[in-house]
Write a protein that holds these residues in place. Structure first.
Motif, PDB file in Angstrom:
ATOM      1  N   TRP A  15     -35.670  48.958 -20.863  1.00 14.47           N
ATOM      2  CA  TRP A  15     -34.540  48.163 -20.391  1.00 14.47           C
ATOM      3  C   TRP A  15     -33.261  48.743 -21.014  1.00 14.47           C
ATOM      4  O   TRP A  15     -33.305  49.171 -22.161  1.00 14.47           O
ATOM      5  N   GLU A 307     -28.022  46.175 -14.943  1.00 14.88           N
ATOM      6  CA  GLU A 307     -28.806  45.080 -15.521  1.00 14.88           C
ATOM      7  C   GLU A 307     -28.287  44.624 -16.882  1.00 14.88           C
ATOM      8  O   GLU A 307     -28.602  43.523 -17.328  1.00 14.88           O
ATOM      9  N   GLY A 308     -27.583  45.520 -17.596  1.00 15.68           N
ATOM     10  CA  GLY A 308     -27.137  45.160 -18.937  1.00 15.68           C
ATOM     11  C   GLY A 308     -26.836  46.380 -19.777  1.00 15.68           C
ATOM     12  O   GLY A 308     -26.791  47.505 -19.275  1.00 15.68           O
ATOM     13  N   TYR A 323     -37.300  40.931 -27.026  1.00 12.39           N
ATOM     14  CA  TYR A 323     -35.916  40.531 -26.734  1.00 12.39           C
ATOM     15  C   TYR A 323     -35.657  40.567 -25.234  1.00 12.39           C
ATOM     16  O   TYR A 323     -35.006  39.693 -24.678  1.00 12.39           O
ATOM     17  N   ILE A 327     -34.831  37.624 -21.682  1.00 16.12           N
ATOM     18  CA  ILE A 327     -33.680  37.677 -20.778  1.00 16.12           C
ATOM     19  C   ILE A 327     -34.089  37.183 -19.392  1.00 16.12           C
ATOM     20  O   ILE A 327     -35.040  37.685 -18.806  1.00 16.12           O
ATOM     21  N   GLN A 329     -32.738  37.407 -16.132  1.00 13.19           N
ATOM     22  CA  GLN A 329     -31.670  38.134 -15.467  1.00 13.19           C
ATOM     23  C   GLN A 329     -32.098  38.386 -14.028  1.00 13.19           C
ATOM     24  O   GLN A 329     -33.191  38.866 -13.774  1.00 13.19           O
TER      25      GLN A 329
END
Lengths: 438, 438
Positions: A15, A307-308, A323, A327, A329
């Motif tokens: 991610w 996405e981030g 973590y 999320i 999302q």
């Protein structure tokens, strides 16, 4: 060579470049000689073709990856779709039945199964050919690949061979050990289990029939959800006496974390980024079209997508999963068989998306119960069908669709749309598909 | 109290939250007691009102900031618009003339000039009132504020006072020294020059007439571009014998860099961010609606906006400017007097923007030569005028405008639009404004 690539996992460890529908194997991060980037799955597919132009490649995967695979590898690649996730034994049995019943591969032919995500040299695929050849010569029922270990890893299973020859029979298998035990295994000549199996097609079908009551591929597919989760190692490998192992000593890397992935990046930066000269051992992957500026960073990875944003010490990056699991999302980007979409804006009662349709492709003909949609064509040419009425569109055209109305669009040239969705209950699940009369 | 706030600078040192049109003073980063965030300019304005509810506040600034000031402070605040950037003497002269000719302030009244960006306690504004009172009592022609230094800074000018009283006359001014010299100044009782000046309105007008040939505010405004760049310190302060200085010993911080700004953040995180427990002394400001994940960071600032991503060691963050100067980035976000806009997507021949109009506000009536536009209303209610034809709009409505057509939209309730711009030459400069007949 018949080769089954096992393509699994949601890849949350990478991610924000991987997400629920884009697994790590689809991230375009490997620089090719022509300067373009390719993904793991594209790299593996290209390497197989380099070593064996005639190879029949089948990808065993879940439904969620089918669009991305076609997007990256084209329509010709074989896909054995798993209706749901079971373990490797059901997946390999299903793909093997698919090869026989759908592709018409003879039961006598050898099949090689391998993971889709090792980062290896072309010689790895030469070794796979050798595994296949050994099955063909009937030297064993199962031929495995043992990877020469580079350190006493706790992440892999170990194979302890009977001798130190290039090809040897197998004494025993060991599950993931602690580092101390791993050292001892290695001192006894143990190799990492590379998750590669070669067998005659008939062999795995027979094993499958012993364990599962089914007639053919279609029947196995229909029953798939009821199958127990069981690994191929446990169900087959550990019970097989006629087994051999081939040593592979070339490059082999498991690119499961940012730390390992950045090790093989040809250049420290992909995308728009500026690093000042106090940065050391920093990798940046930026998929957005705005810049990333890094100052005074040491041993870090910075990864930016729709996405981030991840900013992590390289060592720490291996611990990301819990973590990311937390999320919640919305998916902001996805590659589909027909092109891709990007979420541009999220509001309470609207969602704005950019849709890119590849030339010659079209969406499914579909409708939504709970939302209206507006298409703003921003580039390209195509054809829209709304409730059976066909209409050519080009940049500047606007198409409005009320909830319930059936619609699709096909691209003549690459076609880009800004799609505005409006409604109280906007959901990817609100979609009814229909056949489009020719 | 008449107070002129000097609001300058593009604030690139706080990129990506500041940009060419959003200076650092407009970033909402200070947490109020009610949990909401306010900007520097909002904080200063609120503090002045707390200390003096009757204060006449004028902001001296460039045209590019006018929209943001009205957006953040409302329509009542006075603004002296500088037609272009000159130095502080022309800016203060213009604002002073504006106070007299436009606001009708008497020439006998005291005026206090102060920067818009110090981070201070309310007692600072009590001190400003005292400066104003001293001018009123005719104790000096100019009264300055001396800030008690906390370290031998190389960033500030120094004032060396004649004695150590709370209010004293001034011996001499010193430009920014090196640290060694700064130490020596401080040992002689020197204070930082806080950039604050109090004077009687007539005094500065007379100085202006001595140096510039002009009749009144309108004439000075018209000639502004021809004025030399000269600082108020150089033109006035250093030549004035009747000068006094008031000591201020309360909190005073210059929030010019990420390093200093993060020091006063009430909480380490603003926006959507996850820090694992190996992070130490990390601040995250995330303006996007996707998460930032930080792992293993020490002494760092991570700042994310529609303009880009900054990841920096706190010490290093002070050196950002040359890197940001090199970025050629389209403005991705701006606050205007009528609301705000976000750039959502940039393509060769199109630009997609989200426009938010505040209730009761409207855009200018305008047209474009080289682009068509489409408005997709996504929420709220309003009225659109296209080539003189008025039409009410609500969520789901689409308005298409060809190049050349005049258009505007006003918001009844908060109105949000997705605006798609289409054309070969999309530029913010392609805009003709018109009067809208009532």
């Amino acid at each position: 060579m018949n080769i089954i690539l096992l393509s699994g996992g949601s890849g949350k460890r990478l991610w924000p470049l991987s997400n629920e529908i884009r697994s790590k194997q689809f991230i375009k991060i490997f620089k090719k000689e022509n300067g373009e980037y390719e993904s793991m799955v594209q790299r593996v597919y290209r390497q197989i073709r380099t070593v064996d132009t005639e190879a029949v490649v089948t990808i065993a995967t879940s439904r969620t990856q089918v669009s991305a695979i076609h997007n990256q590898l084209g329509e010709d690649v074989g896909i054995s779709v798993e209706p749901c996730r079971r373990d490797t034994f059901p997946a390999i049995a299903l793909a093997t039945a698919w090869l026989k019943d759908i592709k018409g591969v003879d039961e006598d032919e050898p099949v090689v199964v391998c993971p889709v995500d090792p980062y290896v040299e072309d010689s790895y695929y030469e070794a796979l050919k050798e595994l296949s050849a050994q099955v063909e010569r009937n030297e064993a029922s199962l031929v495995l690949m043992g990877i020469e270990p580079t350190y006493p890893s706790e992440k892999y299973g170990y194979i302890i061979p009977a001798d130190k020859e290039a090809v040897s029979s197998v004494d025993t298998f060991k599950e993931k050990p602690d580092a101390e035990t791993a050292k001892e295994y290695i001192s006894r000549g143990a190799l990492w289990n590379g998750g590669v199996f070669a067998y005659r097609l008939r062999y795995v079908l027979e094993k499958a029939h012993e364990l599962i009551d089914f007639t053919d591929y279609a029947d196995l597919f229909a029953k798939y959800e009821t199958l127990p989760k069981i690994s191929f190692d446990y169900a087959v490998v550990e019970k097989e006496p006629r087994i051999r192992m081939l040593r592979y000593g070339g490059q082999w890397m498991d690119l499961g974390t940012w730390n390992t992935l950045t090790e093989i990046m040809a250049e420290p930066v992909i995308g728009d980024a500026v690093l000042n000269d106090t940065c050391e051992n920093v990798n940046v992957i930026n998929e957005l079209n705005v810049p990333v500026v890094c100052m005074g960073l040491k041993n870090m990875v910075v990864s930016v997508s729709a996405e981030g944003v991840l900013v992590s010490d390289k060592e720490q990056s291996g611990y990301i999963k819990p973590y990311v699991d937390k999320i919640e999302q919305q998916i902001m980007f996805a590659e589909k068989s027909w092109g891709s979409f990007h979420v541009l804006d999220v509001e309470e009662d609207s969602l704005t998306i950019k849709v890119t349709l590849n030339p010659g492709h079209r969406m499914n003909y579909h409708s939504h119960l709970h939302r209206d949609e507006i298409w703003n064509v921003i580039s390209g040419e195509g054809t829209v069908v709304v409730d059976g009425m066909e209409q050519n569109v080009k940049a500047g055209d606007v198409v409005t669709m009320q909830a319930g109305c059936r619609h699709t669009v096909s691209a003549v040239t690459e076609l880009k749309l800004i799609e505005v969705q409006l409604g109280k209950e906007i959901s990817v699940h609100d979609k009814q598909k229909f056949e489009l009369d020719a």
